[in-house]
Scaffold this motif. Structure first.
Motif, short mmCIF file in Angstrom:
data_model
loop_
_atom_site.label_atom_id
_atom_site.label_comp_id
_atom_site.label_asym_id
_atom_site.label_seq_id
_atom_site.Cartn_x
_atom_site.Cartn_y
_atom_site.Cartn_z
N LEU A 584 0.82 -1.22 0.00
CA LEU A 584 0.00 0.00 0.00
C LEU A 584 0.85 1.27 0.00
CD1 LEU A 584 -3.00 1.06 0.43
CD2 LEU A 584 -2.49 1.04 2.88
N TRP A 585 2.05 1.19 0.61
CA TRP A 585 2.89 2.39 0.79
C TRP A 585 3.97 2.53 -0.27
CZ3 TRP A 585 0.30 5.06 4.15
CH2 TRP A 585 -0.42 4.39 5.15
N ARG A 586 4.05 1.57 -1.19
CA ARG A 586 5.17 1.57 -2.13
C ARG A 586 5.23 2.89 -2.93
NH1 ARG A 586 8.21 -2.41 -5.48
NH2 ARG A 586 7.06 -4.11 -4.51
N ALA A 587 4.06 3.33 -3.44
CA ALA A 587 4.06 4.49 -4.33
C ALA A 587 4.29 5.79 -3.56
CB ALA A 587 2.73 4.55 -5.08
N ASN A 588 3.74 5.89 -2.38
CA ASN A 588 3.81 7.15 -1.63
C ASN A 588 3.74 6.83 -0.15
OD1 ASN A 588 3.79 9.82 -0.88
ND2 ASN A 588 1.58 10.06 -1.21
N GLN A 589 4.91 6.86 0.51
CA GLN A 589 4.93 6.38 1.89
C GLN A 589 4.20 7.27 2.90
OE1 GLN A 589 8.79 4.59 2.96
NE2 GLN A 589 9.07 4.41 0.75
#
Ligand code: ZN
Length: 625
Positions: A584-589
């Motif tokens: 879930l956080w890969r693109a925008n932590q």
């Protein structure tokens, strides 16, 4: 309980990036040099120029309780496999940590203090050398002749020391029960990224040793039983025939055999009745040896299949005071643990021929031995024993440098402890224990030291040491398991273990191996969990109703890339839990959105934290208008 939704990104990366590497993680300059020299490879494997040194130890040690004086002599044949000419050796004389003037991490009681180790004689290549007085725990010794690459040198050492009255990881358990650990002078590790390991032994960090071959002779008076790392070479010399037969029978028995009961000991019918028995043990490719001895501990033994493919069995033994309740179950616990770890997590057959649990006060692992306190609560006793046995894999099988990277071993033992605990006691009880012992104290402690990055060398940590090594590291391993899914995670873990067992992996070998074996660059994940000052605090900040459904905005205030479980309560009173892996956080932590598909009207949403307790629960619930 939680279902992991397959991630499209993950599937895409699997097909397109079979040769993925970890890129862009900070590397200290000395570590960078190791990669440049080719001793370690960017894909996570040992490099083409990888080397490590080793030694052959031949040790004789004498103990005659109640005298506390322990006497030893040894020859060490040290092999220099490095490309460097060594002008000196660094020794480890660990028990000098008991000297009053020694540096230590914490205070000690008067019963801990001793005069330390006296070196009676020290020979290098046959020449007697005078060692300076006042030796610490890691003295350097100049060699009379430099040790060339691929050459070896022979040391002969005689020493004695008084056993500590207070027993921690070693010492006097009672007047006639001793546990010897760290008891022989050894050569420190000389490695490719750090050179000589000169860190003094300060009592908190546990091991960094080479893989060596040992012959160990333990000389004790008649009626003293001895347990040690390795395989007993001469049971028929040191045991009376009936006892030797019972021990032999235990090697193929699933049932617990009482090798020595209190009644046997009273009759003096166990050991050979000579003034001095010499118990001989051998172990190869192993990082340490330890010894327990007693004239009144009882002895249970059985065995368990640890390799289903070859039907190889390991011996499991326990040595304890007959009056202790939990230790009567110890052999059963070990059978279960060795079998479970071998078949499930890590799912690598137990690599040694034996495991002995010895009753002491340490709650501490050694190769093929654990020293555990007696516990009233059987479940807790089993959990502690499971944890210590789990260390077989990390640090021993894997040769971890705990002095610098304790999270590479304690984090895994903590993870395996949870996973075996779920199998033994159910998810709810095991998870509750994990939260209580491994997470809650950290997450509720806002001090700076607790948020130092996990990669911080263990040697530089004080207050933050425990949570960095155990809880935070373990949560990262579990988060990666959740993100990759069990099958891929296990494939990666096995690949990393295959590449590095019997060697000395460092954190970058783990990061690089996991990316390489997962077929995706996991830099963002490792950067997040190991190189940031993150903690866990998610906040539900916004719910927007759109044609697609309810779009939730989640702020990652603490920063760690944790799995998210969201409990959705619908207007009709029904509830549902949605799970998202750390993907879930890969693109925008700092921020993510989660969509609850249109359908039933949503009334409220709230986080269900599971293991990942949240530092600020006030922002964990949102009413949806
Ligand atoms: Zn541990």
């Amino acid at each position: 309980m939680h279902k992991t939704l397959p991630s499209l990104l993950l599937l895409a990366s699997l097909t397109h990036a079979a040769q993925a590497q970890t890129t862009g993680l900070y590397q200290p300059r000395d570590i960078k040099r190791a990669y440049a020299k080719g001793t370690r490879a960017a894909d996570g494997r040992p490099g083409p120029k990888y080397w490590q040194n080793r030694a052959r130890y031949d040790i004789t040690v004498q103990a005659a309780p109640p005298a506390r004086d322990i006497r030893g002599r040894e020859t060490i044949t040290y092999f220099n496999n490095s490309p460097d000419t060594l002008k000196q050796l660094v020794l480890r004389i660990i028990l000098n940590v008991h000297k009053p003037e020694a540096a230590r991490e914490g205070d000690v009681s008067p019963d801990y203090l001793t005069s330390g180790v006296v070196i009676d004689s020290f020979r290098v290549a046959g020449q007697l050398r005078q060692l300076p007085t006042g030796l610490g725990t890691a003295p350097g010794v100049r060699l009379p002749k430099p040790l060339a690459p691929h050459d070896s040198v022979k040391l002969a050492v005689a020493w004695h020391f008084p056993l500590s009255v207070q027993s921690g990881r070693e010492g006097m358990i009672d007047k006639t029960t001793y546990f010897l650990a760290y008891f022989y002078p050894r050569v420190a590790v000389y490695d490719d990224y750090n050179g000589w390991d000169r860190l003094p032994f300060l009592n908190d960090k546990e091991f960094y040793n080479d893989f060596n071959d040992y012959t160990l002779r333990v000389q004790t008076p008649a009626n003293y039983l001895v347990w040690a790392t390795g395989t007993l070479q001469n049971p028929r010399q040191v045991l009376q025939p009936a006892a030797a037969k019972r021990l032999e029978k235990s090697m193929t028995s699933e049932e617990v055999i009482h090798v020595a009961t209190a009644a046997d000991l009273a009759k003096k019918s166990i050991t050979a009745q000579q003034p001095l028995n010499t118990w001989v043990w051998k172990a190869t490719d192993i990082s340490d040896m330890t010894v327990g001895l007693s004239d009144h501990y009882v002895w249970d033994a059985a065995s368990v299949i640890v390799d289903p493919a070859t039907k190889r069995r390991a011996s499991v033994q326990a040595a304890f005071a007959d009056s202790t309740t939990d230790f009567h179950s110890s052999v059963k616990f070990s059978q279960n643990a060795l079998g479970w770890f071998s078949r499930n997590w890590p799912g690598v057959p137990y690599p040694y021929p034996k495991m002995t649990a010895f009753q002491g006060f340490a709650d501490m692992e050694y190769p093929m031995m654990v020293n555990d306190s007696p516990e009233k609560d059987l479940k807790f006793a089993q959990l502690v024993q499971d944890h210590e046995i789990a260390h077989t894999y990390f640090p021993f099988y894997m040769g971890i440098n705990e002095s610098r990277y304790a999270f590479m071993d304690e984090g895994w033992a903590t993870t395996f402890e949870l996973l075996i605990g779920r199998a033994e006691n159910g998810n709810a009880a095991a998870d509750e224990f994990y939260r209580k012992f491994r997470v809650v104290n950290w997450i509720n402690n806002p001090s700076t030291a607790q948020d130092l990055p996990v990669i911080t060398p263990s040697s530089e940590l004080k207050a933050g040491y425990g949570n960095n090594s155990y809880g935070k590291a373990s949560l990262s391993y579990l988060a990666l398991k959740d993100m990759l899914g069990d099958e891929l995670f296990k494939k990666c873990l096995h690949g990393y273990m295959d590449r590095w067992h019997g060697k000395h992996p460092i954190p970058w070998d783990y990061f690089n191996s996991m990316s390489n074996l997962a077929g995706q660059d996991l830099t963002w994940f490792f950067q997040n969990w190991f190189f940031s000052n993150g903690y866990i605090d998610l906040a539900l900040t916004k719910a927007d109703k759109t044609s697609q459904g309810t779009v939730l905005t989640i702020q990652n205030v603490g920063g760690f890339a944790v799995p998210v479980d969201l409990k959705v309560t619908y207007a009709d009173g029904s509830t549902e839990t949605l799970h998202r892996s750390p993907e879930l956080w890969r693109a925008n932590q700092p921020q993510a959105t989660l969509i609850i598909p249109a359908g039933k009207a949503v009334q409220s949403v709230t986080f269900d934290h599971g293991l990942y307790l949240d530092a600020d629960p006030k922002n964990d619930r949102l009413a949806v208008q």
